[in-house]
Design a protein around this motif. Structure first.
Motif, PDB file in Angstrom:
ATOM      1  N   HIS A 161       9.540  48.212  18.890  1.00 55.04           N
ATOM      2  CA  HIS A 161       8.268  47.809  19.499  1.00 55.04           C
ATOM      3  C   HIS A 161       7.055  48.384  18.773  1.00 55.04           C
ATOM      4  N   LYS A 162       7.212  48.687  17.504  1.00 51.80           N
ATOM      5  CA  LYS A 162       6.081  49.101  16.683  1.00 51.80           C
ATOM      6  C   LYS A 162       5.607  47.865  15.915  1.00 51.80           C
ATOM      7  N   PHE A 163       4.971  46.971  16.658  1.00 49.66           N
ATOM      8  CA  PHE A 163       4.694  45.636  16.155  1.00 49.66           C
ATOM      9  C   PHE A 163       3.671  45.616  15.030  1.00 49.66           C
ATOM     10  N   LEU A 164       2.600  46.386  15.173  1.00 45.24           N
ATOM     11  CA  LEU A 164       1.560  46.357  14.149  1.00 45.24           C
ATOM     12  C   LEU A 164       2.054  46.905  12.807  1.00 45.24           C
ATOM     13  N   PRO A 165       2.712  48.074  12.758  1.00 48.67           N
ATOM     14  CA  PRO A 165       3.276  48.534  11.476  1.00 48.67           C
ATOM     15  C   PRO A 165       4.299  47.558  10.907  1.00 48.67           C
ATOM     16  N   SER A 166       5.074  46.911  11.793  1.00 45.55           N
ATOM     17  CA  SER A 166       6.056  45.927  11.338  1.00 45.55           C
ATOM     18  C   SER A 166       5.374  44.755  10.647  1.00 45.55           C
ATOM     19  N   ALA A 167       4.284  44.262  11.247  1.00 39.25           N
ATOM     20  CA  ALA A 167       3.557  43.127  10.669  1.00 39.25           C
ATOM     21  C   ALA A 167       2.922  43.504   9.338  1.00 39.25           C
ATOM     22  N   ILE A 168       2.349  44.694   9.271  1.00 37.48           N
ATOM     23  CA  ILE A 168       1.708  45.134   8.028  1.00 37.48           C
ATOM     24  C   ILE A 168       2.748  45.283   6.922  1.00 37.48           C
ATOM     25  N   LEU A 169       3.907  45.853   7.249  1.00 34.63           N
ATOM     26  CA  LEU A 169       4.955  46.009   6.239  1.00 34.63           C
ATOM     27  C   LEU A 169       5.478  44.650   5.777  1.00 34.63           C
ATOM     28  N   PHE A 170       5.592  43.703   6.704  1.00 36.14           N
ATOM     29  CA  PHE A 170       6.039  42.367   6.311  1.00 36.14           C
ATOM     30  C   PHE A 170       5.002  41.691   5.419  1.00 36.14           C
ATOM     31  N   ALA A 171       3.714  41.903   5.697  1.00 32.13           N
ATOM     32  CA  ALA A 171       2.656  41.355   4.835  1.00 32.13           C
ATOM     33  C   ALA A 171       2.739  41.965   3.440  1.00 32.13           C
ATOM     34  N   ILE A 172       3.032  43.254   3.378  1.00 30.89           N
ATOM     35  CA  ILE A 172       3.219  43.909   2.075  1.00 30.89           C
ATOM     36  C   ILE A 172       4.405  43.288   1.350  1.00 30.89           C
ATOM     37  N   LEU A 173       5.492  43.043   2.093  1.00 30.66           N
ATOM     38  CA  LEU A 173       6.670  42.420   1.500  1.00 30.66           C
ATOM     39  C   LEU A 173       6.342  41.043   0.936  1.00 30.66           C
ATOM     40  N   LEU A 174       5.552  40.254   1.665  1.00 29.28           N
ATOM     41  CA  LEU A 174       5.160  38.929   1.179  1.00 29.28           C
ATOM     42  C   LEU A 174       4.399  39.022  -0.134  1.00 29.28           C
ATOM     43  N   ASN A 175       3.664  40.107  -0.314  1.00 33.33           N
ATOM     44  CA  ASN A 175       2.901  40.276  -1.542  1.00 33.33           C
ATOM     45  C   ASN A 175       3.704  40.945  -2.647  1.00 33.33           C
ATOM     46  N   PHE A 176       4.971  41.236  -2.354  1.00 41.92           N
ATOM     47  CA  PHE A 176       5.928  41.606  -3.378  1.00 41.92           C
ATOM     48  C   PHE A 176       6.736  40.385  -3.821  1.00 41.92           C
TER      49      PHE A 176
END
Length: 301
Positions: A135-150
């Motif tokens: 349930h750490k949704f915001l860090p999860s979303a930010i990390l996924f956005a970082i992944l998309l930019n990898f």
């Protein structure tokens, strides 16, 4: 490329057919790897040195892949511990889950040769999912956005992420006696949108500033490489090409279609309908839609 050229040439350089076609964070990752590479074997950093394969170059590149997979090992271990703790204390199930991830033959036999660092990227994905599970949704979303930019192939996951975050982070469930209501949480939505946008601004902003953002987009979505990137992509469209070839033979055609040439490019089909990029987009969305609907229906799970 990232070591030898200024940033405004990263996504325009085309000496080799193997151009930079990954998002900017991966480009910066490669730039970091080029720093020790310049000390170990400067020859591997020369753009015109095509086909270069010294022993030190091969060992260095393979070691960078193996070392980067420590991210996958840690993520897989934590993830396997998390999912097994929900059901039992069975360490055998935990260990088997861990082994199935890290001993993936595609990673062991291909990625250590191909140098796409998919183990690292899969590890980032698992970390993001693990954050969401907790349930750490915001860090999860930010990390996924970082992944998309990898690596932007993870865009296929984005609709599921969006719906899950919209439902569980941007909606608040209120229970009053027997009445249960869902309220849209504008503050959380703004935080979510801001966090994701900051990642993309950091990644793409420099290329907007230097005027090469269109080159970045063209490299990331290279439709001119053809429907199956010559005949290498083992997906549904490879079967489509095969059916076109079979129908051509049934109808008496003797020449081989150009998509069998092994050359990267856009080619017409001989019998079946030509497939345009927008058609593939629509089909992908249609396939993902049932999953999106199901995620929305899962309630609090």
């Amino acid at each position: 490329i990232t070591h030898s050229l200024p940033m405004n040439q990263w996504y325009t350089e085309a000496t080799s057919i193997w151009t930079l076609d990954y998002p900017p964070f991966f480009a910066w990752f490669e730039w970091i790897l080029s720093i020790p590479a310049s000390l170990i074997d400067p020859g591997m950093l020369m753009i015109k040195n095509l086909g270069y394969q010294s022993i030190s170059c091969i060992i260095y590149q393979r070691l960078t892949v193996i070392i980067s997979e420590l991210v996958l090992f840690l993520a897989a271990y934590l993830f396997s511990c998390h999912i097994t703790s929900k059901t039992s204390e069975d360490t055998t199930k935990r260990d088997m889950t861990f082994a199935f991830v890290v001993l993936n033959p595609a990673l062991l036999f291909i990625d250590h040769i191909h140098f796409q660092y998919n183990g690292l990227l899969l590890g980032l994905l698992l970390f993001s999912i693990l954050l969401m599970e907790n349930h750490k949704f915001l860090p999860s979303a930010i990390l996924f956005a970082i992944l998309l930019n990898f690596k932007h192939i993870y865009l296929y996951y984005a609709p599921i992420y969006f719906i899950n975050l919209l439902k569980h982070y941007c909606h608040t469930t209120n229970t009053s006696h027997t009445l249960v209501t869902n309220t849209f949480n504008l503050q959380n939505f703004i935080k979510l949108a801001s966090g994701v946008m900051i990642v993309f601004v950091v990644s793409l902003g420099p290329f907007v500033a230097n005027g090469t953002i269109l080159n970045v987009v063209q490299r990331l979505f290279p439709f001119n490489r053809g429907l199956t990137h010559a005949y290498w992509a083992p997906n549904f469209w490879a079967v489509y090409n095969c059916l076109d070839w079979v129908f051509l033979r049934i109808l008496g055609g003797n020449s081989d279609p150009k998509y069998l040439s092994g050359v990267v490019g856009r080619f017409d089909h001989e019998v079946l309908m030509n497939v345009q990029p927008w058609m593939t987009h629509m089909l992908v969305l249609a396939v993902i839609l049932p999953c999106v609907v199901r995620v929305w229906q899962l309630g609090s799970k």
